[in-house]
Design a protein around this motif. Sequence first.
Motif, PDB file in Angstrom:
ATOM      1  N   THR A 173       0.840  -1.202   0.000  1.00 11.32           N
ATOM      2  CA  THR A 173       0.000   0.000   0.000  1.00 11.32           C
ATOM      3  C   THR A 173       0.867   1.241   0.000  1.00 11.32           C
ATOM      4  O   THR A 173       2.009   1.232   0.502  1.00 11.32           O
ATOM      5  N   CYS A 174       0.290   2.327  -0.574  1.00 13.71           N
ATOM      6  CA  CYS A 174       1.030   3.587  -0.611  1.00 13.71           C
ATOM      7  C   CYS A 174       0.040   4.733  -0.784  1.00 13.71           C
ATOM      8  O   CYS A 174      -0.971   4.586  -1.484  1.00 13.71           O
ATOM      9  N   LYS A 175       0.337   5.866  -0.145  1.00 14.36           N
ATOM     10  CA  LYS A 175      -0.524   7.038  -0.274  1.00 14.36           C
ATOM     11  C   LYS A 175      -0.140   7.812  -1.541  1.00 14.36           C
ATOM     12  O   LYS A 175       1.033   8.124  -1.769  1.00 14.36           O
ATOM     13  N   ILE A 176      -1.199   8.140  -2.352  1.00 15.64           N
ATOM     14  CA  ILE A 176      -0.984   8.836  -3.615  1.00 15.64           C
ATOM     15  C   ILE A 176      -1.916  10.040  -3.663  1.00 15.64           C
ATOM     16  O   ILE A 176      -3.116   9.926  -3.337  1.00 15.64           O
ATOM     17  N   ALA A 177      -1.383  11.205  -4.075  1.00 11.08           N
ATOM     18  CA  ALA A 177      -2.220  12.395  -4.255  1.00 11.08           C
ATOM     19  C   ALA A 177      -2.759  12.392  -5.678  1.00 11.08           C
ATOM     20  O   ALA A 177      -1.987  12.423  -6.645  1.00 11.08           O
ATOM     21  N   VAL A 178      -4.099  12.312  -5.809  1.00  8.79           N
ATOM     22  CA  VAL A 178      -4.758  12.302  -7.124  1.00  8.79           C
ATOM     23  C   VAL A 178      -5.814  13.403  -7.135  1.00  8.79           C
ATOM     24  O   VAL A 178      -6.739  13.387  -6.307  1.00  8.79           O
ATOM     25  N   ASP A 179      -5.651  14.385  -8.027  1.00  9.89           N
ATOM     26  CA  ASP A 179      -6.614  15.486  -8.147  1.00  9.89           C
ATOM     27  C   ASP A 179      -6.847  16.171  -6.809  1.00  9.89           C
ATOM     28  O   ASP A 179      -7.987  16.512  -6.451  1.00  9.89           O
ATOM     29  N   GLY A 180      -5.780  16.348  -6.027  1.00 12.61           N
ATOM     30  CA  GLY A 180      -5.894  17.029  -4.750  1.00 12.61           C
ATOM     31  C   GLY A 180      -6.467  16.182  -3.640  1.00 12.61           C
ATOM     32  O   GLY A 180      -6.719  16.687  -2.540  1.00 12.61           O
ATOM     33  N   VAL A 181      -6.707  14.891  -3.892  1.00 16.61           N
ATOM     34  CA  VAL A 181      -7.254  13.981  -2.887  1.00 16.61           C
ATOM     35  C   VAL A 181      -6.198  12.938  -2.558  1.00 16.61           C
ATOM     36  O   VAL A 181      -5.544  12.388  -3.451  1.00 16.61           O
ATOM     37  N   LEU A 182      -6.015  12.656  -1.251  1.00 19.34           N
ATOM     38  CA  LEU A 182      -5.057  11.639  -0.839  1.00 19.34           C
ATOM     39  C   LEU A 182      -5.764  10.282  -0.826  1.00 19.34           C
ATOM     40  O   LEU A 182      -6.698  10.060  -0.045  1.00 19.34           O
ATOM     41  N   VAL A 183      -5.343   9.375  -1.719  1.00 17.88           N
ATOM     42  CA  VAL A 183      -5.986   8.062  -1.824  1.00 17.88           C
ATOM     43  C   VAL A 183      -4.967   6.981  -1.489  1.00 17.88           C
ATOM     44  O   VAL A 183      -3.745   7.207  -1.520  1.00 17.88           O
ATOM     45  N   THR A 184      -5.476   5.814  -1.140  1.00 15.40           N
ATOM     46  CA  THR A 184      -4.620   4.663  -0.867  1.00 15.40           C
ATOM     47  C   THR A 184      -4.592   3.761  -2.097  1.00 15.40           C
ATOM     48  O   THR A 184      -5.651   3.318  -2.573  1.00 15.40           O
ATOM     49  N   ALA A 185      -3.383   3.507  -2.602  1.00 12.39           N
ATOM     50  CA  ALA A 185      -3.212   2.564  -3.711  1.00 12.39           C
ATOM     51  C   ALA A 185      -2.798   1.215  -3.131  1.00 12.39           C
ATOM     52  O   ALA A 185      -1.936   1.146  -2.250  1.00 12.39           O
ATOM     53  N   VAL A 186      -3.436   0.139  -3.612  1.00 15.84           N
ATOM     54  CA  VAL A 186      -3.166  -1.204  -3.095  1.00 15.84           C
ATOM     55  C   VAL A 186      -2.756  -2.116  -4.247  1.00 15.84           C
ATOM     56  O   VAL A 186      -3.467  -2.219  -5.255  1.00 15.84           O
ATOM     57  N   TRP A 187      -1.589  -2.758  -4.092  1.00 18.66           N
ATOM     58  CA  TRP A 187      -1.135  -3.769  -5.050  1.00 18.66           C
ATOM     59  C   TRP A 187      -1.082  -5.128  -4.342  1.00 18.66           C
ATOM     60  O   TRP A 187      -0.565  -5.225  -3.223  1.00 18.66           O
ATOM     61  N   PHE A 188      -1.616  -6.155  -4.964  1.00 21.38           N
ATOM     62  CA  PHE A 188      -1.484  -7.506  -4.428  1.00 21.38           C
ATOM     63  C   PHE A 188      -0.410  -8.270  -5.202  1.00 21.38           C
ATOM     64  O   PHE A 188      -0.379  -8.243  -6.435  1.00 21.38           O
ATOM     65  N   ASN A 189       0.483  -8.893  -4.447  1.00 23.22           N
ATOM     66  CA  ASN A 189       1.547  -9.734  -5.021  1.00 23.22           C
ATOM     67  C   ASN A 189       2.419  -8.969  -6.022  1.00 23.22           C
ATOM     68  O   ASN A 189       2.793  -9.479  -7.072  1.00 23.22           O
ATOM     69  N   ARG A 190       2.714  -7.699  -5.673  1.00 27.45           N
ATOM     70  CA  ARG A 190       3.611  -6.871  -6.497  1.00 27.45           C
ATOM     71  C   ARG A 190       4.707  -6.275  -5.601  1.00 27.45           C
ATOM     72  O   ARG A 190       5.027  -5.107  -5.690  1.00 27.45           O
ATOM     73  N   HIS A 191       5.268  -7.124  -4.747  1.00 27.88           N
ATOM     74  CA  HIS A 191       6.236  -6.630  -3.771  1.00 27.88           C
ATOM     75  C   HIS A 191       7.456  -5.999  -4.431  1.00 27.88           C
ATOM     76  O   HIS A 191       8.132  -5.147  -3.839  1.00 27.88           O
TER      77      HIS A 191
END
Length: 682
Positions: free
Chosen positions: A81-99
Amino acid sequence: MKLDELPVRQMKGVSAQKELELHAFGVHTIADLLDYFPFRYEDYRIRTLGETQDGEKATVEGKIMGNPILQRYGRAKTRLTCKIAVDGVLVTAVWFNRHFLQDQLVPGRDIVLTGKWEQKRLQITVSESEFPDKGKARSGTLQSVYSIGGSITQQWIRKTIAQALAQYGEMVEEILPAALMEKHGLMLRREAVRHIHQPDDIAQGQAARRRLVYEELFLFQLKLQAYRSMNRKRMDGVAHVVEGEAIRAFSRTLPFELTDSQKKVVNEILIDMRSHACMNRLLQGDVGSGKTVVAAIALFAAVKAGHQGALMVPTEILADQHYRSLQSLLGGVGMQVALLTGSLTATQRREVLDGLQMGLIDVVVGTQAIIQDGVYFRSLGLVVTDEQHRFGVNQRSVLRRKGLNPDVLTMTATPIPRTLAITAFGDLDVSTLKERPRGRKPIQTNWVKHSMLDRVLGFIRREVEAGRQCYFICPLIEESDKLDVQNAIDLHIQIQQAFPDMRIGLLHGRLSAAEKDEVMRAFGANEVHVLVATTVVEVGVDVPNATLMVIMDAERFGLSQLHQLRGRVGRGGHQSYCLLIADPKSEIGRERMKIMTETDDGFEVSRRDLELRGPGDFFGTKQSGVPDFKLADMAADFEVLEEARDDAAELTARAEFWTEAPYARLREALRKDQLFQGELLD
């Protein structure tokens, strides 16, 4: 050289293995490769969160705002997981099995994410991601998605087709006349091929698809309409001259009075048969609507006019059924009826062949053995094929060549909405039987769960004790590891144990023809009370004393198939029943059960079946004259199909189509078709 003469192996990157895999997809030439169309697009055009619906897949741009967090669970499974700023909104991006992405997720770095957006949680579950500082591979584009397999990947097929477009795109030749393209506002073929693979936007991809769908349906209809036009031009067909009083006298010998619908259809057929032009008519009717009697009258007329008749059916069981029916109907007026199937002995076969050639046999009933080499008729005047969806236009053409352009009547118990039938089988006129013969009672249909099997068995006992008989149908012959469904052999044992005092028969496709015949003879003679069977009984078996059809795991069958099976009962004067035993897990399965209990109208069932399954399965395209289209969908593209039919009919009726230069490419396409091999086209 033309594109259809250039082997696909000429493309860079097409190894021997890739070539074989492409061959399996039907891709042999550069032309085939360019015509290997995508079935959908992945939309990687960048959107804002405001343009994205909750739960929708989307592509967005953002900036990494925090350090990634890696969690491990299970065996070799990870959640990144990682915090990403998209269009001024802080969203959580989640990747499975992409270590392996952990080290690349550096705060401050730009990133493009494609995945499912969950608005309430402000989270995007990422399926694909890329970094603009390394170059954008997909984002901002529509990516074509193809049917693939083996070692061929989406990336490889996209790259190979792109290369083919670059090298050979300008060599794509036009086949449609300019007037038709102008009439329908269609783009050039080379533009359509390019844009369907590499559209700038959805609208461009749709316009390309419409052009290619029209072309595909038009060429199909052109084949049918050209065949129809050629047959109508031939004035050396068989004109059956027979007195009306002879037909009426024969009708009076039938065991029941014809329905109004049967009388209307018989009249249409006899009018065609009296003409010098070849009859090419489709007779469609619901199960039990009396098509066999109509065919018997047509065959009677052919023989009475001094010619012979042939009835071709897809299975030996059905051939035997029709043989016995026609023997009863026609034998009584002195006509000779014979059976010709692959299971005849050499001596029996020779007797039939000699009888046909010398004219001693008036009507022959058989399987595709009828169209084999070595079968000759003295004067074949009428060809009837039953279960039209099992025989394509090419097979009808072969049988027609057994005589001097005999009349052709094709029958089907798979009712098709009339407008679709006229369009799909463009080489045929269409007659429809809608009424049931008088005295036939509607079949009561009920859907029951597996937990109610004991009650079903009790119902079977009551019917058998009343002197009736029962079919018990299941999907498989033997136990399968893949499908958890009842199989015929196990079910046969189970029913024998449940009814030790009854005679239980077993019928399936792996029995020899002689074994099948014996089982059906015993069932027809009421020597067997309950017949456990697979769908081998779907067509042709007529046992008036059978009043109960029980179908195990009914959700595994298509609607039209269920309706065909239901039609095996209700053929006598007793009330008949169909019990569907099913615990469907899918919505489609539940919908099938609901439809079957709501209506016993085959035309309504077929309409709903077409909606649920689509035309490919509905028409049985692997066996029929309806091709497995690359792009066209006969239900969704019905309006285009009608346009194509009208255009093809109009064009083939004009003399200039057969001679003038603008139509040379279309005539060449017809010449290459198997249907027109050896035919004079201009």
